[in-house]
Design an enzyme around this catalytic site. Structure first.
Site, PDB file in Angstrom:
ATOM      1  N   ASP A  58      23.521   5.795  37.436  1.00 37.68           N
ATOM      2  CA  ASP A  58      23.205   5.621  38.778  1.00 37.68           C
ATOM      3  C   ASP A  58      24.515   5.920  39.808  1.00 37.68           C
ATOM      4  OD1 ASP A  58      20.938   3.424  40.534  1.00 37.68           O
ATOM      5  OD2 ASP A  58      22.769   4.527  41.526  1.00 37.68           O
ATOM      6  N   ALA A 125      14.184  18.790  56.940  1.00 33.94           N
ATOM      7  CA  ALA A 125      13.631  19.145  58.117  1.00 33.94           C
ATOM      8  C   ALA A 125      13.141  17.951  59.098  1.00 33.94           C
ATOM      9  CB  ALA A 125      12.519  20.150  58.071  1.00 33.94           C
ATOM     10  N   TYR A 148      13.764   7.235  55.944  1.00 34.08           N
ATOM     11  CA  TYR A 148      14.130   8.549  55.107  1.00 34.08           C
ATOM     12  C   TYR A 148      14.802   9.448  55.716  1.00 34.08           C
ATOM     13  CZ  TYR A 148      13.863  12.863  52.710  1.00 34.08           C
ATOM     14  OH  TYR A 148      14.187  14.214  52.050  1.00 34.08           O
ATOM     15  N   TYR A 176      15.855  21.590  54.163  1.00 35.64           N
ATOM     16  CA  TYR A 176      14.687  22.215  53.660  1.00 35.64           C
ATOM     17  C   TYR A 176      13.343  21.817  54.697  1.00 35.64           C
ATOM     18  CZ  TYR A 176      17.419  20.921  49.382  1.00 35.64           C
ATOM     19  OH  TYR A 176      18.408  20.846  48.464  1.00 35.64           O
ATOM     20  N   PHE A 177      12.565  23.006  54.615  1.00 33.38           N
ATOM     21  CA  PHE A 177      11.373  22.631  55.216  1.00 33.38           C
ATOM     22  C   PHE A 177      10.230  21.983  53.962  1.00 33.38           C
ATOM     23  CE2 PHE A 177      11.543  23.332  59.811  1.00 33.38           C
ATOM     24  CZ  PHE A 177      12.771  23.525  59.686  1.00 33.38           C
ATOM     25  N   ASN A 178       9.384  22.794  53.704  1.00 30.57           N
ATOM     26  CA  ASN A 178       8.342  22.302  52.738  1.00 30.57           C
ATOM     27  C   ASN A 178       8.265  23.000  51.453  1.00 30.57           C
ATOM     28  OD1 ASN A 178       7.247  21.418  55.535  1.00 30.57           O
ATOM     29  ND2 ASN A 178       5.850  20.399  54.498  1.00 30.57           N
ATOM     30  N   ASN A 198       1.927  14.703  49.322  1.00 28.33           N
ATOM     31  CA  ASN A 198       2.090  16.044  49.866  1.00 28.33           C
ATOM     32  C   ASN A 198       0.814  16.911  49.372  1.00 28.33           C
ATOM     33  OD1 ASN A 198       5.380  15.122  48.894  1.00 28.33           O
ATOM     34  ND2 ASN A 198       4.629  15.506  50.942  1.00 28.33           N
ATOM     35  N   ARG A 230       2.642  24.239  58.575  1.00 29.42           N
ATOM     36  CA  ARG A 230       4.126  23.986  58.069  1.00 29.42           C
ATOM     37  C   ARG A 230       4.585  25.152  57.644  1.00 29.42           C
ATOM     38  NH1 ARG A 230       3.271  20.135  60.356  1.00 29.42           N
ATOM     39  NH2 ARG A 230       3.201  17.702  59.798  1.00 29.42           N
ATOM     40  N   GLY A 293       2.179  10.040  62.353  1.00 28.40           N
ATOM     41  CA  GLY A 293       3.810  10.617  62.172  1.00 28.40           C
ATOM     42  C   GLY A 293       3.594  12.022  61.991  1.00 28.40           C
TER      43      GLY A 293
HETATM   44  N1  LIG Z   1      10.744  17.835  47.966  1.00 27.76           N
HETATM   45  C1  LIG Z   1      10.953  17.783  49.144  1.00 27.76           C
HETATM   46  O1  LIG Z   1       9.776  17.763  49.894  1.00 27.76           O
HETATM   47  C2  LIG Z   1      11.992  17.626  49.898  1.00 27.76           C
HETATM   48  C3  LIG Z   1      12.069  17.999  51.165  1.00 27.76           C
HETATM   49  C4  LIG Z   1      13.341  17.823  51.867  1.00 27.76           C
HETATM   50  C5  LIG Z   1      14.392  17.354  51.472  1.00 27.76           C
HETATM   51  N2  LIG Z   1      14.353  17.066  49.991  1.00 27.76           N
HETATM   52  C6  LIG Z   1      15.619  16.272  49.458  1.00 27.76           C
HETATM   53  O2  LIG Z   1      16.170  17.162  48.413  1.00 27.76           O
HETATM   54  C7  LIG Z   1      16.516  16.286  47.306  1.00 27.76           C
HETATM   55  C8  LIG Z   1      15.819  16.478  46.020  1.00 27.76           C
HETATM   56  O3  LIG Z   1      14.313  16.391  46.239  1.00 27.76           O
HETATM   57  P1  LIG Z   1      13.290  16.443  45.020  1.00 27.76           P
HETATM   58  O4  LIG Z   1      12.012  16.939  45.576  1.00 27.76           O
HETATM   59  O5  LIG Z   1      13.780  17.445  43.847  1.00 27.76           O
HETATM   60  O6  LIG Z   1      13.171  14.945  44.844  1.00 27.76           O
HETATM   61  P2  LIG Z   1      13.303  14.254  43.155  1.00 27.76           P
HETATM   62  O7  LIG Z   1      13.134  13.048  43.224  1.00 27.76           O
HETATM   63  O8  LIG Z   1      12.304  15.174  42.173  1.00 27.76           O
HETATM   64  O9  LIG Z   1      14.715  14.466  42.580  1.00 27.76           O
HETATM   65  C9  LIG Z   1      15.669  13.678  43.045  1.00 27.76           C
HETATM   66  C10 LIG Z   1      16.474  12.971  41.706  1.00 27.76           C
HETATM   67  O10 LIG Z   1      17.365  12.059  42.080  1.00 27.76           O
HETATM   68  C11 LIG Z   1      17.441  11.108  41.275  1.00 27.76           C
HETATM   69  N3  LIG Z   1      18.027   9.989  41.772  1.00 27.76           N
HETATM   70  C12 LIG Z   1      17.763   9.327  42.752  1.00 27.76           C
HETATM   71  N4  LIG Z   1      18.637   8.327  43.141  1.00 27.76           N
HETATM   72  C13 LIG Z   1      19.678   8.391  42.403  1.00 27.76           C
HETATM   73  C14 LIG Z   1      20.782   7.702  42.016  1.00 27.76           C
HETATM   74  N5  LIG Z   1      21.104   6.713  42.835  1.00 27.76           N
HETATM   75  N6  LIG Z   1      21.653   7.824  41.258  1.00 27.76           N
HETATM   76  C15 LIG Z   1      21.400   8.994  40.147  1.00 27.76           C
HETATM   77  N7  LIG Z   1      20.314   9.759  40.385  1.00 27.76           N
HETATM   78  C16 LIG Z   1      19.168   9.497  41.473  1.00 27.76           C
HETATM   79  C17 LIG Z   1      16.039  10.927  40.678  1.00 27.76           C
HETATM   80  O11 LIG Z   1      15.890  10.236  39.474  1.00 27.76           O
HETATM   81  C18 LIG Z   1      15.451  12.379  40.674  1.00 27.76           C
HETATM   82  O12 LIG Z   1      15.860  12.909  39.400  1.00 27.76           O
HETATM   83  C19 LIG Z   1      16.370  14.989  47.514  1.00 27.76           C
HETATM   84  O13 LIG Z   1      17.593  14.316  48.354  1.00 27.76           O
HETATM   85  C20 LIG Z   1      15.255  14.742  48.939  1.00 27.76           C
HETATM   86  O14 LIG Z   1      15.314  13.997  49.769  1.00 27.76           O
HETATM   87  C21 LIG Z   1      13.275  17.192  49.433  1.00 27.76           C
HETATM   88  O1  LIG Z   2      -3.744  14.979  51.188  1.00 28.24           O
HETATM   89  C1  LIG Z   2      -3.146  15.486  52.333  1.00 28.24           C
HETATM   90  C2  LIG Z   2      -1.680  15.800  52.229  1.00 28.24           C
HETATM   91  C3  LIG Z   2      -1.112  16.536  53.356  1.00 28.24           C
HETATM   92  N1  LIG Z   2      -1.841  16.987  54.423  1.00 28.24           N
HETATM   93  C4  LIG Z   2      -1.387  17.393  55.449  1.00 28.24           C
HETATM   94  O2  LIG Z   2      -0.587  18.909  55.042  1.00 28.24           O
HETATM   95  C5  LIG Z   2       0.548  18.887  55.961  1.00 28.24           C
HETATM   96  C6  LIG Z   2       1.798  18.989  55.172  1.00 28.24           C
HETATM   97  O3  LIG Z   2       1.950  17.586  54.684  1.00 28.24           O
HETATM   98  P1  LIG Z   2       3.014  17.344  53.504  1.00 28.24           P
HETATM   99  O4  LIG Z   2       2.913  18.242  52.493  1.00 28.24           O
HETATM  100  O5  LIG Z   2       2.747  15.920  53.239  1.00 28.24           O
HETATM  101  O6  LIG Z   2       4.335  17.578  54.161  1.00 28.24           O
HETATM  102  P2  LIG Z   2       5.329  16.911  55.594  1.00 28.24           P
HETATM  103  O7  LIG Z   2       4.535  16.033  55.870  1.00 28.24           O
HETATM  104  O8  LIG Z   2       5.225  18.253  56.421  1.00 28.24           O
HETATM  105  O9  LIG Z   2       6.594  16.316  54.783  1.00 28.24           O
HETATM  106  C7  LIG Z   2       7.342  17.346  53.752  1.00 28.24           C
HETATM  107  O10 LIG Z   2       8.282  18.077  54.895  1.00 28.24           O
HETATM  108  C8  LIG Z   2       9.258  17.350  55.169  1.00 28.24           C
HETATM  109  C9  LIG Z   2      10.054  18.130  55.957  1.00 28.24           C
HETATM  110  O11 LIG Z   2      10.805  18.840  55.023  1.00 28.24           O
HETATM  111  C10 LIG Z   2       9.991  16.327  54.280  1.00 28.24           C
HETATM  112  O12 LIG Z   2      10.796  15.702  55.035  1.00 28.24           O
HETATM  113  C11 LIG Z   2       9.205  15.415  53.880  1.00 28.24           C
HETATM  114  O13 LIG Z   2       9.959  14.735  52.756  1.00 28.24           O
HETATM  115  C12 LIG Z   2       8.171  16.262  52.872  1.00 28.24           C
HETATM  116  O14 LIG Z   2       7.147  15.411  52.280  1.00 28.24           O
HETATM  117  C13 LIG Z   2       0.600  17.616  56.850  1.00 28.24           C
HETATM  118  O15 LIG Z   2      -0.326  18.351  57.958  1.00 28.24           O
HETATM  119  C14 LIG Z   2      -0.479  16.713  56.385  1.00 28.24           C
HETATM  120  O16 LIG Z   2      -1.262  16.051  57.337  1.00 28.24           O
HETATM  121  C15 LIG Z   2      -3.325  16.806  54.106  1.00 28.24           C
HETATM  122  O17 LIG Z   2      -4.156  17.188  55.201  1.00 28.24           O
HETATM  123  N2  LIG Z   2      -4.043  15.980  52.992  1.00 28.24           N
END
Ligand SMILES: NC(=O)c1ccc[n+]([C@@H]2O[C@H](COP(=O)([O-])OP(=O)(O)OC[C@H]3O[C@@H](n4cnc5c(N)ncnc54)[C@H](O)[C@@H]3O)[C@@H](O)[C@H]2O)c1
Ligand SMILES: O=c1ccn([C@@H]2O[C@H](COP(=O)(O)OP(=O)(O)O[C@H]3O[C@H](CO)[C@@H](O)[C@H](O)[C@H]3O)[C@@H](O)[C@H]2O)c(=O)[nH]1
Length: 345
Positions: A58, A125, A148, A176-178, A198, A230, A293
């Protein structure tokens, strides 16, 4: 000299490990497996033919992190480790402030102590919050609307203060966006845990038969078809963005934020249609109420990343859906060795 990848067993981290190895880097992973499984690393080895040292620890444990830095020599760090669920951060904010902030602080202290000053940080984003004008540029006001998003903004501010005080540091903040999709091998992808929030993971679970129907959250937004827009980006494009950002930080000083998206918006209905085209499966869906939101429209201006990082996303929406579907259909329950009973709505 290796690249330390924190959270490297997670969704984006595991894909980035592949891109780093393919670019010729040595990689060391640290993860506490709170949201990932060791199978991801085994499959990264299967794909790349390279075994990666993986430390199960950790980041908020200063002794374990100091030991990691003592026993390895790192050129740079890519910091993915963190918790990422917007909804969970609203219901349990302290968990997010504690994990995301203290993990990062411990990491930065160790980097400082051991003279490792190159960092690529995973932001989001979500730091922009609700924006009026699209596409979003890096200079847009930062006003996250969830705990978050605020943890990520606080880390960005911490990094900015650090670089101001220690100009030798070099930091790329990637917003990152989506992120969607999976490695084209179909061996690794986003691990479904419980019922996904998501869009693409939810559609994938419907397509594979684990969930019955998709609820489209609102069709009365000011967009052409009434559903939210998105900027979806293939996880392998994101991975290549990290390789470019790494090259960037290793040749400069200072802090620079970059949007990573495609710059192209897609509505919820367009995503459903692309997924149907990619998978050949009809997705049952219905319109439900708006989700609290949600912004109507969000997509990135990616000019800075394309010009300054020479990074160019290559995958289209239908490719993202095809790869998400390949992973999901190969492994309907993700990395679970013993499939759990299907969850039905
Ligand atoms: N996936 C998305 O939609 C998204 C969008 C924007 C930003 N991000 C950011 O990108 C990063 C990676 O996202 P992801 O989708 O791969 O998430 P993920 O949860 O799959 O990966 C994150 C990893 O970090 C590990 N982790 C968490 N807390 C920890 C700690 N204290 N010590 C050691 N390991 C730890 C988890 O076990 C996991 O393997 C994250 O910081 C997330 O906030 C993700
Ligand atoms: O069951 C579902 C899930 C999502 N949506 C819609 O799909 C779009 C995209 O949603 P989602 O995939 O949840 O993405 P975001 O809400 O845009 O959020 C993502 O993108 C953000 C910007 O990167 C990150 O911060 C967040 O962690 C990540 O979840 C939105 O309009 C949601 O309302 C639906 O209609 N039905």
């Amino acid at each position: 000299m290796a690249i330390l990848v924190t959270g490297g067993a997670g969704y984006i981290g595991s894909h980035t490990c592949i891109a780093l190895i393919e670019a010729g880097y040595d990689v060391v992973v640290v993860d506490n497996f709170s949201n990932s499984r060791t199978d991801a690393m085994t499959r990264v080895t299967e794909i790349t033919g390279r075994s990666i040292p993986v430390y199960d620890l950790d980041l908020s444990n200063p002794i374990a992190v100091a030991h990691l830095f003592l026993t390895n020599t790192f050129e740079a760090v890519i910091h993915f480790a963190g918790l990422k669920s917007v909804s969970e951060s609203v219901s349990d904010p302290l968990k997010y402030y504690s994990n995301n902030l203290s993990g990062t602080l411990v990491l930065l202290e160790a980097m400082k102590k051991f003279g490792v000053t190159n960092l690529v940080f995973s932001s989001t984003a979500a730091v922009y919050g609700m924006q009026e004008s699209m596409p979003v540029r890096e200079q847009a006001p930062l006003a996250p609307i969830s705990p978050y998003g605020r943890t990520k903004l606080m880390i960005e501010m911490m990094l900015s203060d650090l670089v101001a005080a220690q100009p030798r540091w070099s930091v790329a903040v990637l917003r990152y966006f989506n992120p969607v999709g999976a490695h084209p091998s179909g061996l690794i992808g986003e691990d479904p845990s419980g019922i996904p929030n998501n869009l693409v993971p939810y559609i994938s679970q419907v397509a594979v038969g684990n969930l019955e129907t998709l609820t489209v959250h609102g069709d009365d937004y000011p967009t052409p078809d009434g559903t939210c827009i998105r900027d979806y980006i293939h996880v392998m494009d994101l991975a290549s963005g990290h390789v470019k950002a790494l090259d960037y930080v290793m040749s400069r000083h200072g802090l620079r934020p970059f949007n990573l998206g495609t710059g192209i918006g897609a509505s919820v209905l367009e995503v459903i249609s692309a997924f149907e085209q990619a998978s050949g499966i009809k997705i049952p869906w219905h319109i439900g109420p708006r989700r609290i939101g949600d912004a109507a429209i969000s997509y990135a201006d990616v000019t800075r990343a394309t010009v300054e990082l020479d990074w160019h996303p290559t995958y289209e929406l239908v490719d993202m859906c095809r790869d998400a579907w390949r992973w999901q259909s190969n492994f309907p329950h993700g990395y679970q060795t013993h499939p759990a009973p299907p969850v039905l709505t």
